[in-house]
Design a protein around this motif. Structure first.
Motif: not given
Length: 370
Positions: A86, A100, A107
């Motif tokens: 994450a 996540v 991300k």
């Protein structure tokens, strides 16, 4: 430029990883030292050391090194931390929002944008202790770049990302990224507590190595505002979404994920050895050894087992399966049938129970003995 030290020590989720620079060319030594500047710790010895070698392909050395440091840190912290694949962003008071999502969910793109406002914790692995403390991993950002067969590494400071706040880091929010090309609007939606383990387990490293991992995860999440899903199209939309939840006084009306009550004892009774398969009447069903099991709020049961290679496998039992698995502590088929039906079984109920027992045996969650 000053010569690089023979071993560069960096902090990766609390592990002091030494990068032995002696096998690199002078240009690669300088490149590595610059790229890992934000994770560097001086005046301390390494807990574990890795020795990268220079590659003929430009940029491949940094990409390989990033993976090697990550794997070394995960191995060192197995059984100690909940390690989520994450990104992490820290508010001024140390509250960390964890993003996540699978590869391609955005991300790193989100981190490059948001960490210009919040402190950069990681774009790869966020380590969370059982009490909610967060261990940062301020590695170079790994960016998928068109035309390259590896992820290009960028030093956080070169991208203008902020340092960590001068406050202890603690998990505040866990958000699942759900990016789609077409959205009418960006929004945050609550994730039901009964679904969070299934959604987070695939993004958790060495989960089966933790003590009581399912309970630990749910206990950690109970201290947050519950897991949320960010539905969005462009990373810029996350700025406003995260502003709603990234601070201590944020309240978006999402109920916290509550830990569930303890299950029955998980110590299985080993089946007695027998030279031939026992008759149906003599069969006794036993729970196999599992890493952890936890009732979910919707009457399902999450069961985590460990494979021979160390991987964890999470299964969620529904219907009559949780009751049958919990009751199978040396119970006969008739015992289990009574547990499900209350003693009023018919042919359909028997077929149903037999089918579930067969599935539990096939998956290795039950064994049969006498």
């Amino acid at each position: 430029m000053a010569s690089a030290p023979p071993v560069l020590v960096v902090d990766a989720v609390g592990v002091r990883v030494g990068i032995d620079l002696s096998g690199l060319t002078p240009p690669d030594r300088d490149t590595v030292t610059r790229a890992w500047h934000d994770a560097r710790v001086d005046g301390t010895e390494a807990d574990v050391t890795i020795a990268p070698v220079s590659s003929d392909r430009e940029g491949q050395t940094l990409s390989d090194l990033s993976s090697a440091v990550t794997q070394a840190a995960i191995r060192a912290r197995r059984g100690e931390l909940w390690m989520l694949h994450a990104a992490g962003l820290a508010a001024d008071d140390g509250g960390v929002t964890v993003l996540v999502g699978p590869s391609g969910a955005g991300k790193t793109t989100a981190t490059r944008l948001l960490a210009r406002t919040w402190g950069y914790v990681s774009d790869e692995t966020v380590g969370i202790a059982a009490d909610g403390r967060v261990h940062a991993y301020r590695k170079p950002l790994s960016v998928i770049t068109e035309g390259q067969g590896y992820k290009v590494q960028h030093a956080p400071r070169d991208l203008g990302l902020l340092p960590l706040p001068d406050a202890p880091l603690r998990v505040r929010r866990v958000i699942l990224l759900d990016r789609a090309d077409t959205r009418e609007r960006a929004r945050l939606t609550p994730v039901p507590a009964s679904d969070v383990l299934v959604l987070l387990a695939p993004h958790s490293s060495a989960l089966a190595s933790m003590p009581r991992p399912l309970r630990t995860v749910m206990d950690v999440l109970s201290r947050t505002g519950g897991v949320m899903r960010a539905e969005y199209t462009e990373a810029e939309e996350l700025v406003a979404l995260l502003a709603k939840v990234a601070h201590r006084d944020a309240d978006v009306g999402i109920a916290a994920t509550q830990p569930s009550p303890d299950t029955a004892t998980l110590d299985p009774a080993p089946p007695a050895e027998t030279a031939s398969p026992p008759s149906v009447a003599a069969r006794r069903y036993h729970r196999s050894a599992v890493v952890d099991a936890l009732p979910l709020p919707d009457d399902r049961l999450a069961v985590l087992t460990a494979e021979a290679d160390g991987r964890g496998v999470l299964r969620v039992l529904a219907g009559a399966a949780p009751l049958l698995w919990d009751a199978a502590n040396g119970a006969t088929r008739d015992d289990l049938l009574r547990a499900v039906t209350g003693g009023e079984a018919d042919d359909e109920a028997e077929r149903c129970v037999d089918g579930i027992l067969a599935q539990l045996i096939e998956t290795g969650l039950l064994t049969v003995g006498v």
